[in-house]
Write a protein that holds these residues in place. Structure first.
Motif, PDB file in Angstrom:
ATOM      1  N   ARG A 201      37.385  38.798  33.758  1.00 43.37           N
ATOM      2  CA  ARG A 201      38.612  38.275  34.369  1.00 43.37           C
ATOM      3  C   ARG A 201      39.699  39.355  34.402  1.00 43.37           C
ATOM      4  NH1 ARG A 201      41.329  33.723  35.679  1.00 43.37           N
ATOM      5  NH2 ARG A 201      39.597  32.329  35.339  1.00 43.37           N
ATOM      6  N   LYS A 202      39.843  40.106  33.318  1.00 41.38           N
ATOM      7  CA  LYS A 202      40.849  41.179  33.269  1.00 41.38           C
ATOM      8  C   LYS A 202      40.543  42.281  34.287  1.00 41.38           C
ATOM      9  CE  LYS A 202      42.533  40.770  28.548  1.00 41.38           C
ATOM     10  NZ  LYS A 202      42.678  41.455  27.249  1.00 41.38           N
ATOM     11  N   GLN A 203      39.256  42.598  34.471  1.00 42.08           N
ATOM     12  CA  GLN A 203      38.894  43.620  35.444  1.00 42.08           C
ATOM     13  C   GLN A 203      39.234  43.153  36.867  1.00 42.08           C
ATOM     14  OE1 GLN A 203      37.895  46.739  34.907  1.00 42.08           O
ATOM     15  NE2 GLN A 203      38.044  46.351  32.700  1.00 42.08           N
ATOM     16  N   ILE A 204      38.937  41.894  37.161  1.00 36.41           N
ATOM     17  CA  ILE A 204      39.269  41.349  38.482  1.00 36.41           C
ATOM     18  C   ILE A 204      40.783  41.340  38.669  1.00 36.41           C
ATOM     19  CG2 ILE A 204      39.155  39.315  39.983  1.00 36.41           C
ATOM     20  CD1 ILE A 204      36.488  38.643  38.540  1.00 36.41           C
TER      21      ILE A 204
ATOM     22  N   ASP B 135      43.282  35.473  44.151  1.00 34.98           N
ATOM     23  CA  ASP B 135      42.894  34.368  43.279  1.00 34.98           C
ATOM     24  C   ASP B 135      41.671  34.780  42.449  1.00 34.98           C
ATOM     25  OD1 ASP B 135      42.030  32.033  42.051  1.00 34.98           O
ATOM     26  OD2 ASP B 135      42.278  30.792  43.843  1.00 34.98           O
ATOM     27  N   ILE B 136      41.881  35.045  41.185  1.00 39.50           N
ATOM     28  CA  ILE B 136      40.811  35.498  40.289  1.00 39.50           C
ATOM     29  C   ILE B 136      39.706  34.455  40.196  1.00 39.50           C
ATOM     30  CG2 ILE B 136      40.273  36.179  37.911  1.00 39.50           C
ATOM     31  CD1 ILE B 136      43.194  37.228  37.773  1.00 39.50           C
ATOM     32  N   ASP B 137      40.078  33.183  40.130  1.00 37.31           N
ATOM     33  CA  ASP B 137      39.075  32.125  40.025  1.00 37.31           C
ATOM     34  C   ASP B 137      38.170  32.070  41.257  1.00 37.31           C
ATOM     35  OD1 ASP B 137      39.794  31.213  37.457  1.00 37.31           O
ATOM     36  OD2 ASP B 137      41.470  30.089  38.311  1.00 37.31           O
ATOM     37  N   LEU B 138      38.718  32.352  42.426  1.00 34.89           N
ATOM     38  CA  LEU B 138      37.913  32.373  43.641  1.00 34.89           C
ATOM     39  C   LEU B 138      36.911  33.528  43.602  1.00 34.89           C
ATOM     40  CD1 LEU B 138      37.315  31.128  46.400  1.00 34.89           C
ATOM     41  CD2 LEU B 138      39.010  32.680  47.350  1.00 34.89           C
TER      42      LEU B 138
ATOM     43  N   GLN C 143      45.658  43.173  41.261  1.00 35.80           N
ATOM     44  CA  GLN C 143      47.035  43.590  41.006  1.00 35.80           C
ATOM     45  C   GLN C 143      47.321  44.970  41.600  1.00 35.80           C
ATOM     46  OE1 GLN C 143      49.539  41.756  39.876  1.00 35.80           O
ATOM     47  NE2 GLN C 143      48.051  40.081  39.787  1.00 35.80           N
ATOM     48  N   ASN C 144      46.290  45.787  41.764  1.00 31.59           N
ATOM     49  CA  ASN C 144      46.460  47.106  42.363  1.00 31.59           C
ATOM     50  C   ASN C 144      46.279  47.095  43.872  1.00 31.59           C
ATOM     51  OD1 ASN C 144      46.913  49.392  40.299  1.00 31.59           O
ATOM     52  ND2 ASN C 144      45.520  47.969  39.306  1.00 31.59           N
ATOM     53  N   GLY C 145      46.136  45.891  44.438  1.00 27.25           N
ATOM     54  CA  GLY C 145      46.043  45.768  45.890  1.00 27.25           C
ATOM     55  C   GLY C 145      44.685  46.132  46.455  1.00 27.25           C
ATOM     56  N   TRP C 146      43.687  46.224  45.608  1.00 23.30           N
ATOM     57  CA  TRP C 146      42.349  46.537  46.087  1.00 23.30           C
ATOM     58  C   TRP C 146      41.660  45.265  46.555  1.00 23.30           C
ATOM     59  CZ3 TRP C 146      40.170  50.376  41.887  1.00 23.30           C
ATOM     60  CH2 TRP C 146      40.964  51.535  41.876  1.00 23.30           C
ATOM     61  N   ASN C 147      40.706  45.411  47.448  1.00 27.15           N
ATOM     62  CA  ASN C 147      39.988  44.268  47.991  1.00 27.15           C
ATOM     63  C   ASN C 147      38.668  44.066  47.250  1.00 27.15           C
ATOM     64  OD1 ASN C 147      41.783  43.617  50.197  1.00 27.15           O
ATOM     65  ND2 ASN C 147      41.166  45.591  51.037  1.00 27.15           N
ATOM     66  N   PRO C 148      38.476  42.896  46.622  1.00 25.79           N
ATOM     67  CA  PRO C 148      37.212  42.637  45.941  1.00 25.79           C
ATOM     68  C   PRO C 148      36.092  42.404  46.960  1.00 25.79           C
ATOM     69  CG  PRO C 148      38.891  41.003  45.337  1.00 25.79           C
ATOM     70  CD  PRO C 148      39.433  41.817  46.452  1.00 25.79           C
ATOM     71  N   ALA C 149      34.906  42.833  46.585  1.00 31.80           N
ATOM     72  CA  ALA C 149      33.705  42.576  47.378  1.00 31.80           C
ATOM     73  C   ALA C 149      32.548  42.409  46.402  1.00 31.80           C
ATOM     74  CB  ALA C 149      33.433  43.712  48.352  1.00 31.80           C
ATOM     75  N   ILE C 150      31.512  41.726  46.852  1.00 33.04           N
ATOM     76  CA  ILE C 150      30.362  41.450  45.992  1.00 33.04           C
ATOM     77  C   ILE C 150      29.104  41.932  46.699  1.00 33.04           C
ATOM     78  CG2 ILE C 150      29.008  39.622  44.877  1.00 33.04           C
ATOM     79  CD1 ILE C 150      31.689  38.007  44.816  1.00 33.04           C
TER      80      ILE C 150
ATOM     81  N   SER D 143      37.861  54.064  49.781  1.00 30.26           N
ATOM     82  CA  SER D 143      36.629  54.235  49.013  1.00 30.26           C
ATOM     83  C   SER D 143      36.559  53.161  47.936  1.00 30.26           C
ATOM     84  CB  SER D 143      36.590  55.618  48.369  1.00 30.26           C
ATOM     85  OG  SER D 143      37.635  55.732  47.421  1.00 30.26           O
ATOM     86  N   GLN D 144      35.459  53.135  47.217  1.00 29.00           N
ATOM     87  CA  GLN D 144      35.328  52.222  46.096  1.00 29.00           C
ATOM     88  C   GLN D 144      36.151  52.764  44.932  1.00 29.00           C
ATOM     89  OE1 GLN D 144      31.273  51.449  44.987  1.00 29.00           O
ATOM     90  NE2 GLN D 144      30.684  50.849  47.038  1.00 29.00           N
ATOM     91  N   GLY D 145      37.092  51.971  44.481  1.00 28.58           N
ATOM     92  CA  GLY D 145      37.896  52.374  43.328  1.00 28.58           C
ATOM     93  C   GLY D 145      37.337  51.808  42.039  1.00 28.58           C
ATOM     94  N   ALA D 146      36.578  50.725  42.139  1.00 28.60           N
ATOM     95  CA  ALA D 146      35.947  50.090  40.984  1.00 28.60           C
ATOM     96  C   ALA D 146      34.578  49.582  41.415  1.00 28.60           C
ATOM     97  CB  ALA D 146      36.797  48.941  40.472  1.00 28.60           C
ATOM     98  N   ASN D 147      33.643  49.606  40.481  1.00 25.97           N
ATOM     99  CA  ASN D 147      32.287  49.180  40.770  1.00 25.97           C
ATOM    100  C   ASN D 147      31.641  48.831  39.442  1.00 25.97           C
ATOM    101  OD1 ASN D 147      29.455  49.246  41.052  1.00 25.97           O
ATOM    102  ND2 ASN D 147      29.568  50.759  42.700  1.00 25.97           N
ATOM    103  N   MET D 148      31.276  47.560  39.242  1.00 24.20           N
ATOM    104  CA  MET D 148      30.672  47.162  37.964  1.00 24.20           C
ATOM    105  C   MET D 148      29.662  46.049  38.172  1.00 24.20           C
ATOM    106  SD  MET D 148      34.140  45.365  36.610  1.00 24.20           S
ATOM    107  CE  MET D 148      35.061  46.567  37.537  1.00 24.20           C
TER     108      MET D 148
END
Length: 118
Positions: free
Chosen positions: A34-37, A74-77, A42-49, A105-110
């Motif tokens: 949850r903290k990573q998301i 929305d972290i829960d989404l 919060q840094n304006g990055w776009n989540p993707a799966i 580019s990808q700023g995070a990947n886990m």
């Protein structure tokens, strides 16, 4: 001088493979995920799966789960979509990507869920 640990990761053993910095750490708790998301949004990055079969995890192509969640905060989404991808592909690795608009580019990947090795 400290001793560097050798991780027993081999191409012949899909279950042993490491996939990015976080894979060398113990699995994240739900609160840590949850903290990573939260940090990503919060840094304006776009989540993707993305997801892939464990035997193909070292290839450069992973399957995208739906479209990136442009502007989603929305972290829960995001957590619900991670879970939906995992339910739909229970044997696959599922990873969360944070796309950085500025550097394009990808700023995070886990990897959030590890699939079963075959």
């Amino acid at each position: 001088m400290s001793t560097v640990q050798d991780y027993a990761s081999r191409l012949s053993d899909p279950g042993s493979r490491k996939m990015g910095t976080f894979s060398y750490l113990p699995p994240m708790s739900p609160q840590q995920i949850r903290k990573q998301i939260d940090w990503i949004v919060q840094n304006g990055w776009n989540p993707a799966i993305e997801h892939v079969e464990p035997q193909h995890a070292m290839h450069s192509y992973w399957y995208m789960w739906k479209l990136p969640m442009f502007g989603e905060t929305d972290i829960d989404l995001v957590l619900a979509e991670l879970e939906a991808c995992h339910r739909a592909n229970p044997g696959n690795h599922v990873r969360l990507i944070g796309y950085d608009n500025f550097s394009q580019s990808q700023g995070a990947n886990m990897v959030i869920y590890r699939g079963r090795a075959v």
